[in-house]
Write a protein that holds these residues in place. Structure first.
Motif, PDB file in Angstrom:
ATOM      1  N   MET A  28      24.546  33.411  39.999  1.00 36.95           N
ATOM      2  CA  MET A  28      24.733  34.746  39.387  1.00 36.95           C
ATOM      3  C   MET A  28      25.318  34.257  38.181  1.00 36.95           C
TER       4      MET A  28
ATOM      5  N   ASN B  99      23.820  40.739  42.467  1.00 34.50           N
ATOM      6  CA  ASN B  99      24.148  41.632  41.026  1.00 34.50           C
ATOM      7  C   ASN B  99      25.576  41.689  40.865  1.00 34.50           C
TER       8      ASN B  99
ATOM      9  N   SER C 148      22.419  41.207  47.146  1.00 34.68           N
ATOM     10  CA  SER C 148      21.627  41.293  46.074  1.00 34.68           C
ATOM     11  C   SER C 148      21.721  40.411  44.716  1.00 34.68           C
TER      12      SER C 148
ATOM     13  N   TYR D 287      30.901  40.645  42.703  1.00 31.99           N
ATOM     14  CA  TYR D 287      29.349  40.105  42.746  1.00 31.99           C
ATOM     15  C   TYR D 287      29.012  40.746  44.293  1.00 31.99           C
TER      16      TYR D 287
END
Length: 936
Positions: free
Chosen positions: A446, A481, A479, A475
């Protein structure tokens, strides 16, 4: 008193997070018979072989401790020579992945390695300014060449048994390997020579220095320009070696002053200008010498094409035709002048390849189809490979692959373990990665800002990262994200700590604030379900920047380390001041509180760790922990043991009750930035400036402190042995050459084993004499007592036992072992050699040892009248046995040559038979097709 299992040893479990180290160079290797697909790269102390097409690791060549500094594949592509930072070289088999041979000769890092054209010899250059030639087949060192005054940067073999080397001392030296002599020195460079390359069938040398020029030198071998009127006396091979010959850029050689069979001329013909303005980092050609490439300290690789002699001739013919045409058009008489190609026309720029980051090194390979494959090793832990079609009118470099997922682009600054000990979080300047501890695979990547601290949210479904810009980033792991970004501090968020009740956490930043946060569930307008969020509850304003914050396990106290070198302890509920811990000379960078809340340990930039009581703030003990700043400190769960990580590349374990150093975990090659302990205390993960993440595991092996101290003393002794001056051979002067090996603990142990074997031989021979005397006195045969060592070897004779010990000495360590052997053992050895050579046992090994002993003890042996008869016997038996061995070898070689011819002849017949069959099958198929068409 029985043995108490007081401590358990932690040991290395895995190395991950590193794609390739930047110290060494990449090298294409042929695995599974396919060239240009697999590439070997240095990875700390190991060598990883990556499949560039799949982006997978296919082979790991495991090293010992030192970092890899240089790689070189053998011409047969079955072996890989690996140079290390401590000066050792190991030759790995690419089929088995095992290290077959180890060479120890250099005192500093190996900077250059090169095989000769047959792969039988290996030459190495080092930071210790020496060049050493090694015999790979015999697994021994041949000799050491001394002449450079600074680190050697490149070494190249020439087919005429010559060697050319360059160094940071601005010199390029030419060595005659038959004479072991430097016969020529190029002094035309004004700065360090960083790279060498041979092109045009070894008739042209290209050098790269600290400027933007690539200097081109023409090599003319004297055989090609020899004077036919030269008298025979000057053609003799045995000439006297004088001082080195210094050659400038405009040098011409007088053929009447030099011996013609050995030397060459090297004349500067011009320069090729690079686009880069900085120094050359790597300069190399492919195996054919047709493609030349170089790069500087930037991200651009410049690729050049070198014309062959045929292509040069064609170009000259074309140029001559054009010149004729022009002359006719202008109605001018054709001038007698010859047409010449410029250097830029002979060495043409093909393309510039711009990589995604700074290039550290590269390798290239030209396929038979004319496709050039290039692999780049980048500074930010990436391997990129490019394909270049040279047959195209405008060659374009196409990126074929990019290996990135195995690690971070920059140094990892924070680590965290999940509550179930399975997931590991690592965060750097550009990304957060989640790793599976058991498989060491990267599960999530990420993007983030420059991360400084992190934690897993209770439940292990979210993570929070504190950044250098003062933000908190939340975070979602499922996912991958970014759920939320909050501006927490005006400066960097240096520290984050989860509250013991797991309802919130606390952060400390460079804005002199400590902020308290709580988790909450919020509902977004776009979503029906609630999501996790965080909100600020309280602020504690302080007078100095906050570097670290920690809660006590009972949630009563909060410890805050400040830039003024103190640690202040506050009550969590009222935020009232409780204690001030002062005593460090530099700021406290890390600290932790024990599980029972009685002790706090602080690590500082002053290299000390202090252990305090939390009841009254008294300092129990100050420990000198590391040789540089202490970067991280953490207690093991449910114990008073803690670990520290320092900028001295080490991780250490301490006992806070007994104030003792328990063990040191060595493995990282650069500063250790951070570490994290798993909640159950079984695992440690650490991150370093060498881009690697290392996993350490608690074993079941008990650790005894006395044994640990003894091991440390032994390691210190071994280091001191390696640093000692090398033994001097009597009668030898310091010249251009020397012994290839060096004194190590292994050579000393080998010498001790030989001494023990000779002493056993002496004892057994004395016992045998005694036994004969006893038998004579008794008038009957008395049983001889058997030595248990000889019995273990199968009741062999004492002389055979000495030979067995001799055979077990590594070939690369034989000379150095004999060099440290006292002379008192040499007479016995010579007698044993005479006995075994007469029997024909291990003739080659014993002759090698014999010649070396005669060389180093010549004066003492020749002056010893007791050894005259032994030497006479050796002279007779050795010559006859060596002639026998040579004859056997010659017979075997002739037999193998005959078999080779037979097999080749047989294969040719088979090949043509197969081709005929295939041709007949194709003709039948065509006939059938024609018949079908006719019917239709």
């Amino acid at each position: 008193m029985g043995l108490t299992k007081q401590y358990l040893r932690y040991g290395p479990a895995a190395l991950f997070g590193v794609v390739a180290s930047t110290r060494g160079n990449p090298a294409f290797v042929a695995l599974r018979g396919e060239r240009g697909r697999c590439v070997a790269v240095p990875a700390c102390e190991h060598v990883f072989v990556w499949d560039t097409r799949k982006g997978e690791k296919v082979l790991i060549l495991k090293g010992l401790k030192e970092e890899v500094s240089c790689l070189c594949p053998s011409p047969d592509e079955l072996h890989l020579a690996v140079g290390y930072e401590d000066g050792s070289i190991r030759v790995f088999s690419l089929l088995s992945g095992e290290a077959n041979v180890t060479f120890s000769g250099h005192k500093a890092a190996v900077t250059a390695l090169k095989y000769d054209h047959l792969g039988g010899r290996l030459v190495s250059g080092s930071k210790d300014t020496d060049v050493i030639l090694w015999d790979v087949i015999n697994e021994s060192g041949l000799y050491r060449l001394k002449g450079h005054k600074d680190a050697v940067t490149q070494v190249l073999f020439l087919k005429r048994n010559l060697l050319v080397t360059s160094g940071k001392d601005t010199l390029v030296k030419w060595w005659d390997l038959d004479m072991q002599h430097c016969f020529k020195t190029l002094v035309g460079h004004r700065s360090e020579v960083w790279g060498l390359a041979l092109v045009s069938e070894e008739k042209r040398l290209i050098t790269g220095t600290a400027d933007s020029e690539l200097r081109v030198w023409d090599i003319t071998y004297i055989q090609e320009i020899k004077d036919p009127d030269e008298p025979e006396s000057k053609k003799s091979k045995g000439f006297s070696l004088g001082a080195e010959e210094n050659t400038g850029e405009d040098e011409t050689l007088d053929l009447d002053e030099i011996p013609e069979e050995r030397l060459l001329t090297c004349r500067k013909v011009g320069s090729i200008m690079r686009e880069g303005r900085d120094r050359v980092v790597t300069l190399a050609t492919d195996q054919t010498g047709k493609i030349l490439a170089c790069h500087g300290t930037d991200a651009v690789l410049e690729v050049f094409s070198v014309l062959s002699e045929e292509e040069v001739q064609k170009k000259l013919e074309k140029k001559a035709k054009k010149a004729k045409k022009k002359a006719k058009q202008k109605s001018e008489e054709q001038s007698e002048g010859t047409v010449e190609l410029s250097l830029q026309e002979e060495i043409q720029r093909v393309v510039n390849i711009r990589a995604s980051a700074k290039i550290k090194s590269f390798d290239l390979i030209l396929s038979p189809k004319g496709e050039l494959k290039i692999v780049l090793l980048l500074q930010n832990n990436i391997i990129e490979s490019y394909n270049l079609n040279l047959s195209a009118q405008v060659p374009q470099a196409v990126r074929a692959s990019k290996i990135t997922i195995g690690g971070h682009r920059s140094d990892v600054r924070t680590l965290a373990f999940s509550s179930d000990n399975i997931a590991i979080l690592s965060a750097a300047a550009e990304s957060v990665k989640i790793w599976n501890r058991s498989t060491l695979q990267c599960i999530r990547t990420m993007e983030c800002d420059y991360a400084l601290c992190s934690l897993f949210v209770p439940g292990d479904r979210q993570v929070i990262v504190g950044t250098k810009t003062g933000k908190l980033q939340l975070y979602d792991l499922a996912s991958g994200n970014l759920m939320e970004t909050l501006t927490a501090h005006d400066g960097a968020v240096w520290s984050i700590a989860l509250s013991p009740d797991q309802h919130g956490f606390v952060t400390g930043g460079a804005d002199k604030c400590v902020k308290f946060w709580e988790f909450e569930l919020v509902k977004d307008e776009s979503s029906i379900q609630k999501r996790l969020s965080i909100k600020q509850m309280r602020i504690l304003q302080l007078d100095e920047d906050v570097l670290c914050v920690r809660y006590s396990p009972n949630h009563k106290l909060l410890a805050v380390s400040l830039l003024d070198c103190t640690v202040k302890v506050f009550y969590t509920d009222t935020l009232k001041f409780f204690l001030s811990l002062y005593g460090h000379k530099l700021p406290v960078l890390c600290m932790d509180i024990s599980y029972d809340g009685t002790l706090i340990a602080t690590g500082s930039a002053d290299r000390n760790v202090k252990i305090w009581g939390l009841d009254f703030g008294d300092c129990h003990r100050s420990l000198f922990a590391h040789d540089d700043s202490v970067m991280h400190l953490q207690f093991v769960a449910k114990s008073h043991l803690f670990f520290t990580a320092g900028k001295d590349n080490k991780i250490k374990q301490w006992d806070a009750d007994k104030f003792e150093h328990i063990q040191t975990l060595e493995g990282h090659h650069h500063e250790v930035w951070c570490l994290a302990l798993s909640p159950n205390g079984d695992y440690i993960v650490s991150a370093s400036h060498d881009k690697s993440l290392r996993l350490w595991e608690r074993t079941r092996e008990p650790l005894i402190l006395e044994e640990e101290r003894e091991m440390q003393r032994e390691a210190e002794y071994e280091e001191s042995v390696a640093k000692e001056e090398q033994p001097v051979v009597a009668g030898e002067t310091q010249g251009e050459t020397g012994l290839a090996g060096k004194k190590t603990i292994e050579t000393i142990k080998a010498a001790e084993r030989i001494m023990e074997a000779i002493e056993l031989y002496r004892e057994e021979m004395a016992k045998l004499k005694e036994h004969k005397a006893i038998c004579k006195a008794a008038g009957k045969e008395v049983p001889l007592p058997v030595n248990p060592i000889l019995h273990a070897y199968g009741n062999i004779t004492p002389s055979a036992y000495v030979l067995e010990v001799f055979k077990k000495v590594k070939s690369s360590e034989l000379e150095e072992s004999l060099l440290v052997l006292p002379f008192s053992y040499v007479p016995d050895l010579l007698r044993l050699f005479s006995e075994h050579i007469h029997l024909g046992s291990e003739v080659e090994l014993l002759c090698r040892a014999l010649i070396f002993l005669l060389k180093i003890h010549f004066g003492q042996i020749t002056s010893n009248h007791m050894l005259v008869s032994v030497i006479e016997n050796l002279k007779k038996t050795t010559i006859s046995r060596v002639i026998e061995a040579r004859d056997v070898l010659g017979f075997n070689m002739a037999g193998l040559q005959y078999l080779k011819k037979e097999i080749e002849a047989k294969d040719e017949v088979t090949f043509f038979a197969d081709a005929t069959d295939r041709f007949e099958e194709k003709r039948r198929k065509r006939k059938k097709e024609k018949m079908v068409l006719a019917v239709i």
